[in-house]
Design a protein around this motif. Structure first.
Motif, short mmCIF file in Angstrom:
data_model
loop_
_atom_site.label_atom_id
_atom_site.label_comp_id
_atom_site.label_asym_id
_atom_site.label_seq_id
_atom_site.Cartn_x
_atom_site.Cartn_y
_atom_site.Cartn_z
N CYS A 429 -49.40 47.15 36.79
CA CYS A 429 -49.31 48.26 35.83
C CYS A 429 -48.01 48.21 35.04
N GLN A 430 -46.92 47.82 35.71
CA GLN A 430 -45.65 47.70 34.99
C GLN A 430 -45.75 46.63 33.91
N ALA A 431 -46.39 45.50 34.25
CA ALA A 431 -46.54 44.42 33.28
C ALA A 431 -47.47 44.83 32.15
N MET A 432 -48.53 45.56 32.47
CA MET A 432 -49.51 45.97 31.46
C MET A 432 -48.95 47.02 30.52
N SER A 433 -47.90 47.70 30.94
CA SER A 433 -47.35 48.79 30.10
C SER A 433 -46.77 48.28 28.79
N THR A 434 -46.54 46.95 28.70
CA THR A 434 -46.00 46.38 27.46
C THR A 434 -47.10 45.83 26.56
N GLU A 435 -48.35 45.92 27.03
CA GLU A 435 -49.47 45.36 26.26
C GLU A 435 -50.34 46.50 25.73
N GLY A 436 -50.23 46.82 24.49
CA GLY A 436 -51.07 47.86 23.92
C GLY A 436 -50.40 49.22 23.92
N LYS A 437 -51.22 50.24 23.61
CA LYS A 437 -50.70 51.60 23.46
C LYS A 437 -50.90 52.46 24.70
N THR A 438 -51.57 51.94 25.71
CA THR A 438 -51.83 52.72 26.92
C THR A 438 -50.53 52.97 27.68
N GLN A 439 -50.29 54.26 28.06
CA GLN A 439 -49.13 54.60 28.88
C GLN A 439 -49.52 54.49 30.35
N PHE A 440 -48.78 53.69 31.10
CA PHE A 440 -49.04 53.51 32.52
C PHE A 440 -48.02 54.29 33.33
N GLU A 441 -48.53 55.07 34.28
CA GLU A 441 -47.67 55.77 35.23
C GLU A 441 -48.13 55.45 36.64
N ILE A 442 -47.18 55.41 37.56
CA ILE A 442 -47.46 55.10 38.96
C ILE A 442 -46.91 56.26 39.79
N VAL A 443 -47.70 56.71 40.76
CA VAL A 443 -47.29 57.84 41.59
C VAL A 443 -47.35 57.41 43.05
N ARG A 444 -46.22 57.53 43.74
CA ARG A 444 -46.15 57.18 45.16
C ARG A 444 -46.06 58.43 46.02
N PHE A 445 -46.81 58.45 47.10
CA PHE A 445 -46.62 59.50 48.10
C PHE A 445 -47.10 58.99 49.45
N GLY A 446 -46.84 59.76 50.50
CA GLY A 446 -47.16 59.35 51.86
C GLY A 446 -48.51 59.82 52.32
N ASN A 447 -48.63 60.05 53.62
CA ASN A 447 -49.91 60.46 54.22
C ASN A 447 -50.29 61.86 53.76
N VAL A 448 -51.58 62.06 53.59
CA VAL A 448 -52.07 63.38 53.24
C VAL A 448 -52.85 63.95 54.41
N LEU A 449 -52.72 65.26 54.60
CA LEU A 449 -53.34 65.92 55.74
C LEU A 449 -54.86 65.88 55.62
N GLY A 450 -55.53 65.36 56.65
CA GLY A 450 -56.97 65.41 56.70
C GLY A 450 -57.69 64.35 55.89
#
Length: 624
Positions: A429-450
């Motif tokens: 996604c970081q590499a693709m963010s320089t190709e075209g007009k699409t904005q790429f965002e990445i979201v990190r988080f840990g374990n989710v309950l259930g």
């Protein structure tokens, strides 16, 4: 159940009698209980006028629509208004009407309304006290003994309601507020602080405690819930204050404390205007829409009224369940459920070209660490990395405005194949963010309950079957957040990105899994003697603790307190092309080769050695 109440006519008659008594008593007080004969005419003529005038005023103020046994502060306020108006009008009317008799003393005009108010308010309070004593007085000795934790409005309402219950008997309250110590609430004494719970439970033979603190921060409620668990009492909790305020449920409709009360956090407040701006009236696509995070993302997105919601998943059953839920809860949302594989370029191109989404939330992934470590390692690479590239490539080609990758804390300094593939997906996604007009965002988080496959449902199943509860290591810790919180922050991050950022969610404090297992055993009403904890050893690819940032990364704050942006290492030019050559192989690739190649693409990846077998039974009462 209240079977008999005073008829409004009887209540009105009682108040009219009160008007006469107040007038007569005002005269007696004025003349020291010896009314001169010269003033008798004024007394009786004034009484007749006052009875008519104040009788009409009491009717006009609607005092007789409520039920006496439920008389409360609003009724007293209404009485006060009626009495104030009568106090102003009565002297004017009586002076005009009674001209032939001696003048009515001014003190009578001043005292009569006060005496009338005392009579009307006092009679209602006495009747309610007598009636409640008959109806509920015998219940105070019945029911299971319970301690109420808290002394706020919810606790006061709860004690009042439980005083009418045959199921519970409140023996007292506990609260850390110094001003509350030694006070009483509806006859129930504040016995001490929360820390005294174990002693109070033993002294009063209490097996249950009700947490009545809906307005407190979750951190406070979590500590109180943990205190209940450690004191060995069955913990209950009052409903959320929003549910009580809307009238959906009563304060007394308590529920069991569950694991989310121990691990959850204060509700997330997202900037709804920002999220609404890029979702409302737009076409939105979610991959992995049938999974735990994907499903919740769909629910949250539905609140912002997209023009169409495209749900893409490889599991037809997951899509079926999602369609059934939306048909009931979100009937006005146009939902399109599409079965397909993110690795299938033809299918992905067809869907994105047809619906041209404004934003894509890419949540499709293989995420089970041990399962992806050996025989399924190559499939993890293809699904998590190649699948991400296929969707991202199509998004760029079709001019999709935003692309949000749902990542994981296991991508930070990964020690397993799953974490390494998610870090590689981030790099795509970081590499693709320089190709075209699409904005790429990445979201990190840990374990989710259930979430599907997480440790909490596993522990619940093991406890339900009588144990043992299996924990990999005494010192293993994990971050936790609720599924709705994670989904809301993913939506918030999607509204904030400018292209190529890695958003890191505030995961709070890590939780020791062994302590979580012990708390869940106690929450179930069992003891550690009844359900053992067995330490089985770290599984392949598993590490003792998770991180949310790589060592070489830094973060900067955003305008949302629970979101930060990582300054990740840039992706070298040409990396993506070389990576794609490896991903497009048509031959079987073994786990050893996968791990070797992943180290090439993800330098921070350090495969963990296969851990030695370990089976340790946790002795009752032992602390890891």
């Amino acid at each position: 159940m209240i079977k008999k109440v005073f008829h409004p006519s009887l209540v009105y008659l009682s108040d009219v009698v009160g008007v006469a008594l107040a007038w007569w008593l005002a005269y007696l007080v004025r003349f020291n209980f010896d009314i001169p004969k010269d003033f008798n005419a004024g007394l009786y003529q004034g009484l007749a006028v006052t009875l008519v005038l104040q009788g009409l005023l009491l009717r006009a103020f609607g005092l007789y629509r409520s039920i006496w046994v439920f008389a409360s502060l609003p009724d007293l306020v209404c009485i006060a208004r009626a009495v104030v108006v009568s106090a102003l009008l009565t002297p004017l009317v009586v002076v005009v009407a009674v001209r032939s008799a001696p003048e009515v003393p001014r003190l009578v005009f001043a005292m009569q309304p006060l005496l009338l108010a005392m009579y009307m308010g006092g009679s209602r309070v006495l009747y309610r006290t007598w009636k409640e004593s008959r109806l509920y007085g015998g219940l105070r000795a019945l029911g299971q003994p319970v301690v109420v934790l808290g002394t706020g409005e919810a606790a006061v309402s709860l004690v009042r309601e439980l005083s009418r219950s045959a199921e519970w008997r409140v023996v007292g309250l506990l609260d850390d507020n110094k001003a509350s110590q030694g006070r009483e609430v509806y006859g129930c004494k504040v016995l001490g602080r929360i820390a005294d719970l174990e002693r109070i439970a033993e002294e009063y033979k209490v097996g249950h405690a009700i947490i009545a603190m809906p307005n407190e921060r979750h951190e406070v409620r979590r500590k109180v819930a943990s205190a209940c668990v450690r004191a060995g009492v069955k913990a209950l909790i009052v409903p959320a204050i929003a549910d009580v305020m809307t009238g959906r449920i009563k304060v007394s409709e308590v529920r069991n404390v569950d694991v989310e009360d121990l691990l959850g956090r204060d509700p997330v407040r997202i900037h709804t205007a920002e999220v609404r701006e890029y979702l409302r009236g737009k076409s939105v696509m979610v991959t992995g829409a049938g999974g735990s995070i994907g499903t919740e993302l769909c629910r949250q997105i539905a609140r912002y009224e997209p023009s169409i919601l495209v749900c893409f998943d490889i599991s037809e059953f997951a899509l079926y369940r999602l369609c059934e839920e939306f048909a009931v809860h979100y009937p006005n949302i146009q939902l399109v459920a599409l079965a397909g594989d993110v690795k299938d370029a033809v299918r992905v191109d067809e869907v994105i070209t047809r619906f041209h989404p404004h934003v894509i939330f890419h949540a499709a992934a293989y995420k089970h660490v041990p399962l992806m470590e050996e025989d399924n390692a190559w499939q993890a690479v293809r699904n998590n990395v190649l699948g991400t590239w296929q969707v991202a490539r199509s998004a760029v080609a079709c001019g999709v405005s935003r692309f949000v990758l749902v990542s994981t804390d296991k991508a930070v300094n990964p020690t397993n194949v799953m974490g390494a593939t998610k870090r590689l997906a981030e790099k795509v996604c970081q590499a693709m963010s320089t190709e075209g007009k699409t904005q790429f965002e990445i979201v990190r988080f840990g374990n989710v309950l259930g979430s599907a496959g997480s440790v909490i449902p596993k522990f619940q199943e093991q406890i339900a079957t009588g144990g043992p509860v299996t924990v990999t290591h005494p010192e293993i810790t994990r971050f936790f957040m609720s599924i709705p919180e994670a989904a809301q922050l993913v939506l918030q991050a999607g509204s904030m990105g400018k292209g190529g950022e890695i958003f890191v969610l505030d995961m709070g404090e890590p939780v020791k899994i062994a302590e979580l297992a012990r708390d869940m055993i106690r929450l179930s009403g069992r003891s550690e003697e009844q359900i053992r904890i067995v330490f089985t050893g770290l599984r392949p690819g598993e590490k003792l603790y998770e991180e949310v940032l790589a060592d070489a990364e830094e973060t900067r704050a955003t305008h949302h307190p629970k979101l930060r942006i990582a300054r990740a290492q840039p992706v070298e030019e040409g990396t993506l092309d070389a990576l794609l050559q490896w991903l497009r192989q048509r031959r079987p690739v073994g786990a050893l080769e996968v791990r070797r190649e992943l180290r090439r693409w993800v330098p921070e990846y350090t495969p963990s050695p296969s851990p030695p077998a370990l089976t340790v039974v946790d002795k009752p009462g032992r602390r890891a």
